[in-house]
Design an enzyme around this catalytic site. Structure first.
Site, PDB file in Angstrom:
ATOM      1  N   GLU A 237       0.901  -1.077  -0.156  1.00 38.93           N
ATOM      2  CA  GLU A 237      -0.022   0.078  -0.091  1.00 38.93           C
ATOM      3  C   GLU A 237       0.846   1.302   0.003  1.00 38.93           C
ATOM      4  OE1 GLU A 237      -1.916  -2.842  -0.576  1.00 38.93           O
ATOM      5  OE2 GLU A 237      -1.223  -2.944   1.446  1.00 38.93           O
TER       6      GLU A 237
ATOM      7  N   ASN B 266      -0.787  -7.758  -3.884  1.00 38.62           N
ATOM      8  CA  ASN B 266      -1.497  -7.090  -4.988  1.00 38.62           C
ATOM      9  C   ASN B 266      -0.371  -5.977  -5.844  1.00 38.62           C
ATOM     10  OD1 ASN B 266      -1.708  -5.769  -1.886  1.00 38.62           O
ATOM     11  ND2 ASN B 266      -1.958  -3.810  -3.185  1.00 38.62           N
TER      12      ASN B 266
ATOM     13  N   ASP C  66      -7.695  -5.591  -4.893  1.00 41.26           N
ATOM     14  CA  ASP C  66      -6.781  -5.750  -3.869  1.00 41.26           C
ATOM     15  C   ASP C  66      -6.943  -7.110  -3.592  1.00 41.26           C
ATOM     16  OD1 ASP C  66      -4.679  -5.006  -1.927  1.00 41.26           O
ATOM     17  OD2 ASP C  66      -6.392  -4.921  -0.314  1.00 41.26           O
TER      18      ASP C  66
END
Length: 598
Positions: free
Chosen positions: A191, A274, A316
């Site tokens: 992230e 991801n 995701d």
């Protein structure tokens, strides 16, 4: 004197350092111990102990407890080597050695000194999934990416190595894999736009031996001309050709999950996470090799085969969940299998030697983003999931909210590991029964800052039991659910299967539950002081089988409670979805140990 006796078995093992891998395998093969987080190299989380059975588990009692002193999400489990139990905590990643001959008296305590600024860089709580043991040492990968080897007898630091840079968003939440003379270590930070990698360190010295990236040029990924996907060569520059420009350099594919190993094949297995950002419009292409199962050579790190489960991930659906290795008959042939329950809601069974795809089926009927995987080897789309346009998050461009997507970003299962029983040949899977709305927006990259680009909200799957989780038994050779137990909240605890025909798991409200391995009938439950996101383990000591689990609400599902968040969109959408958890549990950090009465 008692302390010295408790350390005798550990001291004996310290003398066998030259055979570190053989020594660890010997410890894993002793059912009275729990020598690795996953139970064994095959990630089966199965114990041959059978003192606790389906007939007597209802008499189980809480035997003793231990407070960790930390109030955040407690994932992972203790280890037991000889008379010593090793317990870990979330940040600041304290490690305790407890004397099992003295009701858990503390032998030593290691408390790292970490910069608290690493906390806001951690995506989904300050969890850690546990320490590892090998060669007379305890291995810890801290939140700040420092890898530490501790003397198992004294807790003194033997060596340390820095695996990443928190200022760029690189952190750690995972355990490590000791195998042969190496310590295999991953990285978190998808992230924050990091370039994910897996690294091997020398068990005894901490020297870096090799590093393999998930995305990038072939020489960084450690591909060669023999690396295959579904039986076909991946081809030169397969990763960078699937990204726009240099987007791969901040492309994610982190490696914060679980690792398995097949010593006969000299391969280890794991999944990559991801791609970055969560806004798919900003990264055209398949984004290889995020969302991928890797089979790598233990000695060199070279990839033998890969399989990308979710090309150009729009939701995701991290691919880091555990790989469970079995030897089973499938389609009339005995084969070496790998089974993986992906966040995307599909359960895959593969030949782990060749990478051949054998089964790909939904393990929650609510999954709707795909109509299924193309299983025709002659097809141009072989192995790819067919995306249902209604649930594509870029169907109408950016700043458009796609609704009713199942599963939510936290997946039909997150990292909470499943178990396998060779007695029943079933897998026992903790699942999330959760859907979401997903609205991408354009985001720019700044090192060390969140690089997400989507707003999410989560809620129970519609038209079902109204809860947010199920605990299921799965046949990995046919791709079928054998039984399913509904739960009010997601089941975020790792499962344990035993030879006593009992399967254990924990719930977010804090219950330890025991069910019959054949039928799923609930046989026992006990409410611990806080929600359970830890993994149930078992060991034998003093002639008695014990069950142990860490409780302490947190993780992605419990981030609202763990971090005191109240905005429904915080926690990447989980705070609103799990708001009702505060009616059932509160913060905690406790180990609870169970056994049958004398």
């Amino acid at each position: 004197m008692k302390k010295l006796l408790a350390l005798t078995s550990v001291a004996a093992m310290c003398a066998t350092g030259a055979l570190a891998n053989d020594g660890l395998i010997a410890e894993m093969e002793k059912p009275e111990q729990w020598a690795i987080q996953t139970g064994d190299y095959k990630n089966q989380r199965y114990s041959a102990l059978d003192q606790i059975t389906a007939d007597n588990v209802g008499d189980l009692q809480a035997n003793w407890t231990f407070s960790t002193g930390v109030l955040r999400g407690h994932e992972g489990s203790p280890l037991v080597i000889g008379d010593v139990m090793y317990v870990h905590t979330p940040f600041p990643n304290i490690v305790y050695a407890l004397d099992l001959t003295q009701d858990g008296k503390i032998i030593w305590k290691y408390e790292p000194k970490q910069d608290p600024n690493v906390i806001p860089v951690m995506c989904c709580d300050t969890v850690n999934r546990g320490v590892a043991y090998a060669n007379g040492k305890i291995y810890l990968h801290q939140a700040d990416t420092k890898v530490v080897a501790l003397d198992a007898m004294t807790g003194e630091e033997v060596w340390s190595a820095v695996n990443g840079d928190p200022s760029k968003g690189e952190t750690n939440t995972a355990t490590v894999l000791p195998v042969k003379d190496k310590l295999i270590v991953g990285i978190s930070g998808g992230e924050f736009g990091v370039q994910g990698h897996v690294t091997a360190y020398d068990l005894d010295s901490g020297e870096q031996l090799w590093r393999a990236y998930s995305v990038g040029p072939d020489d960084q990924i450690l591909f060669n001309e023999e690396t295959t996907e579904l039986g076909k060569p991946v081809g030169a520059d397969s990763s960078i050709n699937s990204w726009e420009g240099d987007q791969w350099m901040i492309g994610g594919g982190t490696t914060w999950g679980w690792y398995a190993a097949d010593m006969e094949e000299n391969l280890f297995y794991y999944g990559s996470g991801n791609p970055s950002t969560w806004n798919p419009a900003q990264r055209p292409g398949d984004n290889k090799w995020s969302m991928t199962i890797f089979a790598r050579d233990i000695d060199t790190g070279e990839a033998k085969w890969v399989y990308q489960m979710t090309p150009h991930d729009e939701w995701d659906f991290d691919g880091v969940n555990e790989m469970i290795l079995t030897e089973q008959e499938i389609d009339g042939e005995e084969r070496k299998l790998l089974t993986h329950f992906d966040r995307n809601g599909l359960a895959y069974t593969m030949d782990r030697v060749s990478g051949e795809l054998l089964v790909a089926e939904k393990y929650d009927p609510a999954v709707n983003w795909t109509s299924g995987v193309d299983m025709d080897p002659e097809s141009d789309t072989y192995g790819r999931p067919a995306v249902v346009a209604q649930y594509s998050t870029e169907q109408n461009g950016e700043d458009v909210n796609s609704t009713g997507i199942c599963p939510a970003a936290l997946g039909t299962k997150d990292q909470q590991p499943a178990a396998y029983s060779p007695k029943t040949e079933l897998m026992y899977v903790p699942t999330n029964h959760v859907c979401m709305d997903y609205e991408p927006f354009r985001v720019s990259y700044t090192a060390g800052q969140p690089y997400v680009g989507a707003t999410l909200s989560m809620y129970p799957a519609p038209d079902s039991h109204g809860g947010m989780g199920n605990f299921i038994a799965w046949d990995n050779t046919t791709g079928e659910i054998k039984w399913s137990l509904p739960e009010q909240f997601s089941v975020w605890s790792g499962a344990l299967a035993t030879a006593g025909d009992v399967v254990f798991y924990g719930t977010l409200e804090g219950y330890l539950k025991a069910v019959h391995a054949e039928t799923g009938e609930e046989l026992y439950k006990f409410k611990t002081p806080s929600g359970i996101i830890g993994n149930v383990m078992t060991y034998e000591h003093g002639g008695k089988q014990h069950i142990a689990v860490l409780s302490g609400i947190g993780g992605w599902a419990g981030i609202g409670l763990a971090a005191g968040l109240t905005n429904p969109n915080d926690g990447l959408g989980a705070v609103g979805g799990y708001a009702a958890l505060s009616d059932y549990t509160a913060l905690g950090g406790q180990l609870t140990v169970f056994s049958l009465p004398d």
